[in-house]
Design a protein around this motif. Structure first.
Motif, short mmCIF file in Angstrom:
data_model
loop_
_atom_site.label_atom_id
_atom_site.label_comp_id
_atom_site.label_asym_id
_atom_site.label_seq_id
_atom_site.Cartn_x
_atom_site.Cartn_y
_atom_site.Cartn_z
N ILE A 176 18.06 55.03 14.08
CA ILE A 176 18.10 54.25 15.31
C ILE A 176 18.85 52.94 15.09
O ILE A 176 19.65 52.51 15.92
N ALA A 177 18.60 52.30 13.94
CA ALA A 177 19.30 51.05 13.63
C ALA A 177 20.80 51.27 13.56
O ALA A 177 21.59 50.48 14.11
N GLN A 178 21.23 52.35 12.92
CA GLN A 178 22.65 52.62 12.80
C GLN A 178 23.27 53.00 14.15
O GLN A 178 24.41 52.62 14.46
N MET A 179 22.51 53.74 14.97
CA MET A 179 23.00 54.09 16.29
C MET A 179 23.19 52.84 17.15
O MET A 179 24.17 52.72 17.89
N ASN A 225 26.24 48.98 20.06
CA ASN A 225 26.55 47.59 20.38
C ASN A 225 28.06 47.37 20.44
O ASN A 225 28.58 46.78 21.40
N ALA A 226 28.76 47.87 19.43
CA ALA A 226 30.21 47.68 19.39
C ALA A 226 30.89 48.37 20.57
O ALA A 226 31.78 47.79 21.22
N GLN A 271 32.88 59.24 26.12
CA GLN A 271 32.35 60.40 25.42
C GLN A 271 31.46 60.00 24.24
O GLN A 271 30.38 60.57 24.04
N GLU A 272 31.91 59.03 23.47
CA GLU A 272 31.12 58.61 22.32
C GLU A 272 29.83 57.93 22.73
O GLU A 272 28.77 58.16 22.14
N LEU A 273 29.88 57.09 23.77
CA LEU A 273 28.67 56.44 24.24
C LEU A 273 27.67 57.45 24.79
O LEU A 273 26.46 57.34 24.55
N ARG A 274 28.15 58.43 25.51
CA ARG A 274 27.26 59.47 26.04
C ARG A 274 26.56 60.20 24.89
O ARG A 274 25.37 60.49 24.97
N ARG A 275 27.30 60.49 23.84
CA ARG A 275 26.72 61.19 22.70
C ARG A 275 25.61 60.37 22.05
O ARG A 275 24.62 60.92 21.55
N PHE A 276 25.72 59.05 22.06
CA PHE A 276 24.69 58.21 21.49
C PHE A 276 23.53 57.99 22.47
O PHE A 276 22.36 58.09 22.11
N HIS A 330 24.64 40.38 22.60
CA HIS A 330 23.35 39.70 22.40
C HIS A 330 22.19 40.55 22.92
O HIS A 330 21.17 40.71 22.24
N SER A 331 22.34 41.09 24.11
CA SER A 331 21.25 41.84 24.73
C SER A 331 20.96 43.13 23.99
O SER A 331 19.80 43.52 23.83
N LEU A 332 21.99 43.82 23.52
CA LEU A 332 21.77 45.07 22.81
C LEU A 332 21.08 44.85 21.46
O LEU A 332 20.28 45.67 21.02
N GLU A 333 21.34 43.72 20.83
CA GLU A 333 20.60 43.37 19.62
C GLU A 333 19.12 43.19 19.95
O GLU A 333 18.23 43.63 19.20
#
Length: 230
Positions: free
Chosen positions: A85-88, A93-94, A154-159, A210-213
């Motif tokens: 989860i931390a890595q995801m 975030n990026a 596509q990448e964001l959907r996968r996450f 900031h918010s995603l962190e």
């Protein structure tokens, strides 16, 4: 043009999508638990479909991040550890902060996001955790789509989809023990919305970072204190 009955390939497409939807729902409900194997033959017999349809449905779910396939073994429902989860969240975030900047640069109308935010508030009032997260993930997927970058989307959907589903699996509902988390989540989303409304791409990007962190930390604490057991 005379009516053409659906071809075998079209029928197969519908079957595998339907089977994938059934398995996805079982995963989200927790009927299929993290780490549980999906035996193709047994599932095919239970659902009354060809084993090939189960295999194709598993491929769909693997692409979405719900299951993992290991050569020579049955597919299994993904287990997300705290490190996973931390890595995801690092990657999310990026990517999502970039999506926010691109969205503001493109001056995309915000009506759909306004509605998604209102729908989240309605789900919060009902105390429905699953509905809240379904509308929450829609909010973020709308931002991904509005970036105008299909690879980013596509990448964001996968996450996002399996990550949000995983939280639903582990959280039993909006109760007195975690209601502060849900209220805080709504406040954070309102700040995200305000950043998008500002018209400043860099401000939007910074606010999302900031918010995603903060989302990661609060989600970690929620999962730590939830009643979910493996």
């Amino acid at each position: 043009m005379p009516f053409q009955p659906p071809s075998a390939s079209h029928k197969n497409l519908r079957v595998k999508d339907s089977v994938a939807a059934t398995l996805r729902e079982e995963i989200i409900r927790g009927s299929l638990k993290p780490g549980e194997t999906i035996v193709e033959g047994k599932r095919a017999a239970r659902l009354g479909v060809a084993q090939a349809s189960i295999r194709e449905a598993i491929n769909i779910l693997a692409a979405e991040g719900f299951v993992e396939k290991v050569p020579g073994r049955s597919a299994r429902v993904v287990i997300l550890t705290d490190d996973d989860i931390a890595q995801m969240y690092q990657v999310r975030n990026a990517l999502e902060s970039l999506a926010a900047r691109l969205m503001v640069e493109r001056k995309v109308p915000l009506g759909d996001l306004d509605q998604a935010l209102a729908d989240m508030g309605a789900a919060l009032e009902c105390g429905n955790a699953r509905l809240f997260y379904e509308r929450d993930v829609r909010f973020h997927l709308l931002i991904a789509a509005a970036s105008g970058n299909r690879y980013l989307e596509q990448e964001l959907r996968r996450f996002l989809v399996p990550l949000f589903a995983f939280v639903v699996i582990r959280v039993q509902g909006i109760t007195g023990e975690n209601v502060a988390y849900w209220a805080d989540t709504m406040d954070r989303h309102r700040k995200l919305m305000a950043a998008l409304q500002s018209g400043d791409p860099l401000e939007a990007e910074a606010q999302f970072r900031h918010s995603l962190e903060s989302f990661h930390e609060s989600t970690r604490l929620l999962l730590t204190t939830s009643n979910w057991k493996a």
